[in-house]
Scaffold this active site. Structure first.
Site, mmCIF file in Angstrom:
data_model
loop_
_atom_site.group_PDB
_atom_site.id
_atom_site.type_symbol
_atom_site.label_atom_id
_atom_site.label_comp_id
_atom_site.label_asym_id
_atom_site.label_seq_id
_atom_site.Cartn_x
_atom_site.Cartn_y
_atom_site.Cartn_z
ATOM 1 N N GLY A 74 43.111 42.645 45.566
ATOM 2 C CA GLY A 74 44.368 43.371 45.447
ATOM 3 C C GLY A 74 44.972 43.419 44.071
ATOM 4 O O GLY A 74 46.203 43.394 43.942
ATOM 5 N N GLY A 75 44.164 43.463 43.034
ATOM 6 C CA GLY A 75 44.690 43.669 41.686
ATOM 7 C C GLY A 75 45.711 42.619 41.287
ATOM 8 O O GLY A 75 45.516 41.420 41.486
ATOM 9 N N THR B 150 37.577 44.418 44.316
ATOM 10 C CA THR B 150 37.301 43.005 44.541
ATOM 11 C C THR B 150 37.112 42.693 46.030
ATOM 12 O O THR B 150 37.702 43.342 46.874
ATOM 13 C CB THR B 150 38.476 42.150 44.027
ATOM 14 O OG1 THR B 150 38.785 42.542 42.695
ATOM 15 C CG2 THR B 150 38.156 40.664 44.044
#
Length: 205
Positions: free
Chosen positions: A101-102, A19
Site C-alpha cells: 500500500g505505498g 507490493t
C-alpha cells in the site's frame, strides 16, 4: 516537531510501485515476515533465465546526477516503503505483520502493532478497525489524508480544523492496504488474521 494543532506541509513527491506481503510460522518456532515488490508492473524488465524470477526495479529511486536528492553512490540504498515487520514480545510471543500500500505501509503497521500490543485488541479486530492513510498508495495520485468513513465524525472535524486535507473513503477500501498478521505463542499456538479489504487469507495446516 509535531504540532497537535497544525498539520505539517504535505505532500512529498513519490513514484508509483506495487507490493505483496506474506508471513509464515511453523511448529519449530520459525516465523517469517516477507515482502515482495518488483516496483513497476514488470520490475527492471530483466528475468533470470535459470529461475524465471523478475528482478525488481527499486534502483529507479536513485538519480544519476551527482548533485541529485539521492545520487547513486557506493553503499547507498534506494528510498522505499518496504518493511516486513517482526516483533518479539517479552512473554515469548512472536508477531509477523505487514501490508502493501505505498506510503500507507508504515502507517498501517504502526496502527496494527499499537492496537494489538499496546491496547490489547484482538488480532483480527486490530486489522479490521478503521484505518487512515496520509499520502499516496499504489496507482493513486491523491496525497490527502484519507480516512475510512467508520471514524467518529468529531475526529474528522478536529483533523480538518488542524488543516489536514481530509478525504473520506468507503467503510472498507483497498486504498488502506491489504494487511495481515501471524502471532506464534510460546505454547505453540498460532494465531492469524487477514484483511477484509483484500482477497488474502489466514490459513493453517
Amino acid at each position: 516537531a509535531i504540532d497537535m494543532a497544525k498539520a505539517s506541509p504535505w505532500p512529498r513527491p513519490t513514484e508509483p510501485g506495487d507490493t505483496t506481503w506474506f508471513a509464515a510460522a511453523d511448529s519449530n518456532g520459525r516465523v517469517v515476515s516477507a515482502i515482495q515488490s518488483t516496483y513497476f508492473e514488470f520490475g527492471s524488465g530483466i528475468v533470470l533465465p535459470e529461475t524465471g524470477i523478475v528482478w525488481q526495479n527499486r534502483g529507479a529511486s536513485f538519480t544519476l546526477t551527482e548533485d541529485g536528492w539521492n545520487a547513486l553512490r557506493p553503499g547507498r540504498k534506494p528510498f522505499h516503503t518496504l518493511n516486513p515487520a517482526l516483533a518479539r514480545f517479552d512473554d515469548g510471543r512472536v508477531m509477523a505483520y505487514g501490508t502493501m500500500g505505498g506510503e500507507g505501509q508504515p502507517q498501517t503497521q504502526a496502527a496494527l502493532f499499537s492496537r494489538y500490543a499496546m491496547f490489547g485488541q484482538d488480532l483480527q479486530a486490530a486489522i479490521t478497525a478503521p484505518r487512515w492513510l496520509l499520502g499516496r498508495t499504489w496507482g493513486e495520485e491523491s496525497t490527502s489524508l484519507k480516512l475510512e468513513s467508520r471514524f467518529h465524525p468529531a475526529l474528522v472535524d478536529e483533523l480538518r480544523a488542524a488543516g489536514h486535507p481530509v478525504e473520506m473513503l468507503p467503510d472498507f477500501t483497498a486504498t488502506m492496504g491489504h494487511a495481515g498478521a501471524i502471532v506464534r505463542h510460546p505454547n505453540g499456538l498460532l494465531e492469524g488474521a487477514n484483511d477484509p479489504r483484500s482477497d488474502g487469507a489466514a490459513v493453517g495446516w
